[in-house]
Design a protein around this motif. Structure first.
Motif, short mmCIF file in Angstrom:
data_model
loop_
_atom_site.label_atom_id
_atom_site.label_comp_id
_atom_site.label_asym_id
_atom_site.label_seq_id
_atom_site.Cartn_x
_atom_site.Cartn_y
_atom_site.Cartn_z
N ILE A 109 0.85 -1.20 0.00
CA ILE A 109 0.00 0.00 0.00
C ILE A 109 0.88 1.24 0.00
O ILE A 109 0.66 2.18 -0.76
N LYS A 110 1.89 1.24 0.85
CA LYS A 110 2.77 2.40 1.00
C LYS A 110 3.51 2.72 -0.30
O LYS A 110 3.71 3.87 -0.64
N GLU A 111 3.91 1.70 -1.02
CA GLU A 111 4.68 1.89 -2.25
C GLU A 111 3.79 1.98 -3.49
O GLU A 111 4.29 1.94 -4.61
N ASN A 112 2.48 2.09 -3.28
CA ASN A 112 1.52 2.14 -4.39
C ASN A 112 1.70 0.96 -5.35
O ASN A 112 1.64 1.12 -6.56
N LYS A 113 1.95 -0.20 -4.81
CA LYS A 113 2.12 -1.40 -5.62
C LYS A 113 0.98 -2.39 -5.40
O LYS A 113 1.14 -3.57 -5.64
N MET A 114 -0.17 -1.86 -4.93
CA MET A 114 -1.31 -2.73 -4.72
C MET A 114 -1.79 -3.21 -6.09
O MET A 114 -2.01 -2.41 -6.99
N GLU A 115 -1.90 -4.49 -6.22
CA GLU A 115 -2.29 -5.07 -7.49
C GLU A 115 -3.76 -5.44 -7.47
O GLU A 115 -4.31 -5.81 -6.44
N LEU A 116 -4.40 -5.32 -8.63
CA LEU A 116 -5.78 -5.74 -8.76
C LEU A 116 -5.83 -7.26 -8.91
O LEU A 116 -5.00 -7.85 -9.61
N ASN A 117 -6.78 -7.85 -8.26
CA ASN A 117 -6.98 -9.29 -8.35
C ASN A 117 -8.21 -9.52 -9.23
O ASN A 117 -9.32 -9.67 -8.74
N LEU A 118 -8.00 -9.49 -10.54
CA LEU A 118 -9.10 -9.60 -11.48
C LEU A 118 -9.58 -11.04 -11.60
O LEU A 118 -8.80 -11.93 -11.88
N GLU A 119 -10.88 -11.20 -11.35
CA GLU A 119 -11.49 -12.52 -11.45
C GLU A 119 -12.85 -12.36 -12.10
O GLU A 119 -13.51 -11.33 -11.96
N SER A 120 -13.29 -13.40 -12.79
CA SER A 120 -14.63 -13.40 -13.35
C SER A 120 -15.62 -13.69 -12.22
O SER A 120 -15.39 -14.59 -11.41
N CYS A 121 -16.68 -12.89 -12.16
CA CYS A 121 -17.69 -13.13 -11.13
C CYS A 121 -19.03 -12.60 -11.60
O CYS A 121 -19.12 -11.78 -12.51
N ASP A 122 -20.07 -13.09 -10.96
CA ASP A 122 -21.42 -12.61 -11.21
C ASP A 122 -21.61 -11.39 -10.32
O ASP A 122 -21.88 -11.50 -9.13
N LEU A 123 -21.44 -10.22 -10.90
CA LEU A 123 -21.48 -8.97 -10.13
C LEU A 123 -22.87 -8.73 -9.52
O LEU A 123 -22.97 -8.18 -8.43
N ARG A 124 -23.92 -9.15 -10.20
CA ARG A 124 -25.28 -9.00 -9.64
C ARG A 124 -25.39 -9.76 -8.33
O ARG A 124 -25.91 -9.25 -7.34
N GLU A 125 -24.93 -11.00 -8.35
CA GLU A 125 -24.98 -11.84 -7.14
C GLU A 125 -24.13 -11.22 -6.03
O GLU A 125 -24.55 -11.15 -4.87
N LYS A 126 -22.96 -10.75 -6.39
CA LYS A 126 -22.06 -10.14 -5.40
C LYS A 126 -22.67 -8.86 -4.83
O LYS A 126 -22.57 -8.60 -3.64
N MET A 127 -23.33 -8.08 -5.71
CA MET A 127 -23.99 -6.86 -5.24
C MET A 127 -25.11 -7.20 -4.26
O MET A 127 -25.29 -6.52 -3.26
N GLU A 128 -25.86 -8.26 -4.56
CA GLU A 128 -26.93 -8.69 -3.65
C GLU A 128 -26.35 -9.08 -2.30
O GLU A 128 -26.93 -8.79 -1.25
N GLN A 129 -25.18 -9.72 -2.30
CA GLN A 129 -24.53 -10.08 -1.04
C GLN A 129 -24.13 -8.83 -0.25
O GLN A 129 -24.31 -8.76 0.96
N ILE A 130 -23.59 -7.85 -0.97
CA ILE A 130 -23.17 -6.61 -0.30
C ILE A 130 -24.39 -5.88 0.27
O ILE A 130 -24.36 -5.42 1.41
N ILE A 131 -25.47 -5.82 -0.51
CA ILE A 131 -26.70 -5.21 -0.02
C ILE A 131 -27.20 -6.00 1.19
O ILE A 131 -27.61 -5.42 2.20
N GLY A 132 -27.15 -7.31 1.08
CA GLY A 132 -27.59 -8.17 2.19
C GLY A 132 -26.80 -7.90 3.47
O GLY A 132 -27.36 -7.94 4.57
N MET A 133 -25.51 -7.60 3.31
CA MET A 133 -24.69 -7.28 4.49
C MET A 133 -25.21 -6.04 5.20
O MET A 133 -25.09 -5.93 6.42
N SER A 134 -25.77 -5.13 4.45
CA SER A 134 -26.22 -3.86 5.01
C SER A 134 -27.68 -3.87 5.42
O SER A 134 -28.14 -2.94 6.08
#
Length: 182
Positions: A109-134
């Motif tokens: 984080i300090k060296e601005n070397k944070m890498e993206l962890n790109l993965e295929s996912c069902d974003l709708r399902e993931k969004m529902e999980q995030i909404i469910g958390m709240s």
């Protein structure tokens, strides 16, 4: 011979003066270096404080959602709602685990070397999980939280879900926190 002795005395005085001048010069350099180091230490300390303030905020949001889900769970009899609360608690726990991993990886984080962890996912399902958390947190304030996915959103996208989740959880948490009714 007096002139020779004066010459020797004068040259000795010049050497002593030069040595004193050099010592003063070195002392000023050391003071300047110490002041510079002190300034760098203060700056680093301020940055560390900002980082920990940010991280405590990042951790607090999913932790509050997790606790809200657990608090509501015993009084919920509907099996579907119980499953949603348990899923929300699990997702919050996963988010917390990921955040702690980020904290432990401070050097990236300090060296601005944070890498993206790109993965295929069902974003709708993931969004529902995030909404469910709240949901539990929103319900505890008698707020209505609804997610309507954009029909143009493809079923599978390549993204860094954990980073998206982190941003959305913070947005939702702050929205719930600063909304009186609705």
């Amino acid at each position: 011979d007096v002139p020779a002795q004066l010459s020797i005395l004068f040259s000795r005085l010049l050497m002593v003066g030069a040595a004193l001048y050099y010592e003063i010069y070195l002392r000023e350099k050391r003071v300047s270096l110490l002041e510079s180091l002190n300034s760098q230490i203060q700056h680093a300390s301020e940055e560390k404080e900002k980082f920990f303030a940010c991280m405590s905020h990042e951790l607090r949001n999913p932790l509050n959602s997790l606790l809200a889900s657990i608090e509501i769970l015993p009084s919920t009899t509907d099996p579907t709602k119980r499953a949603q609360l348990l899923n929300s608690a699990r997702t919050c726990g996963e988010t917390l685990l990921h955040l702690i991993g980020n904290i432990l990886d401070v050097s990236k984080i300090k060296e601005n070397k944070m890498e993206l962890n790109l993965e295929s996912c069902d974003l709708r399902e993931k969004m529902e999980q995030i909404i469910g958390m709240s949901q539990a947190k929103a319900a505890s304030k008698k707020l209505y939280l609804k997610y309507i996915p954009d029909p143009k959103l493809p079923p599978c996208v390549k993204c860094d879900y954990q980073k998206i989740a982190q941003v959305l959880i913070n947005l939702l948490s702050n929205s719930i926190k600063f909304t009186a009714r609705g």
